[in-house]
Motif scaffolding. Structure first.
Motif, mmCIF file in Angstrom:
data_model
loop_
_atom_site.group_PDB
_atom_site.id
_atom_site.type_symbol
_atom_site.label_atom_id
_atom_site.label_comp_id
_atom_site.label_asym_id
_atom_site.label_seq_id
_atom_site.Cartn_x
_atom_site.Cartn_y
_atom_site.Cartn_z
ATOM 1 N N PRO A 1 0.809 -1.205 0.000
ATOM 2 C CA PRO A 1 0.000 0.000 0.000
ATOM 3 C C PRO A 1 0.857 1.276 0.000
ATOM 4 C CG PRO A 1 -0.831 -1.552 1.618
ATOM 5 C CD PRO A 1 0.469 -2.094 1.103
ATOM 6 N N GLY A 2 0.533 2.167 -0.925
ATOM 7 C CA GLY A 2 1.254 3.439 -0.997
ATOM 8 C C GLY A 2 2.454 3.433 -1.920
ATOM 9 N N SER B 1 4.067 2.385 -5.685
ATOM 10 C CA SER B 1 3.726 2.037 -7.061
ATOM 11 C C SER B 1 4.798 1.121 -7.614
ATOM 12 C CB SER B 1 3.641 3.321 -7.902
ATOM 13 O OG SER B 1 3.502 2.988 -9.266
#
Length: 67
Positions: free
Chosen positions: A62-63, A65
């Motif tokens: 999460p968070g 890329s």
């Protein structure tokens, strides 16, 4: 020329090879296919190539890329 086409051209230049290729995934059907392929390879004095492939699952953080 694609890598596959280059490989096939090289095989032709070297001469025809007897080869049986079978995919296996651990299922009962693939085990039967492997047994058949092994028997055919013995009968035809051919090389037996058993392929098993997989892909690693994508695990996202999460968070972050992936790019």
């Amino acid at each position: 020329m694609t890598p596959t086409e280059e490989y096939l051209q090289a095989e032709t230049e070297v001469g025809q090879r007897n080869r049986i290729v079978v995919g296996v995934d651990g299922s009962s059907c693939s085990k039967a296919a492997l047994q058949w392929a092994a028997q055919e390879a013995r009968i035809r004095d051919a090389e037996l190539v058993a392929l098993n492939v997989w892909h690693l699952p994508y695990v996202g953080v999460p968070g972050l890329s992936p790019l």
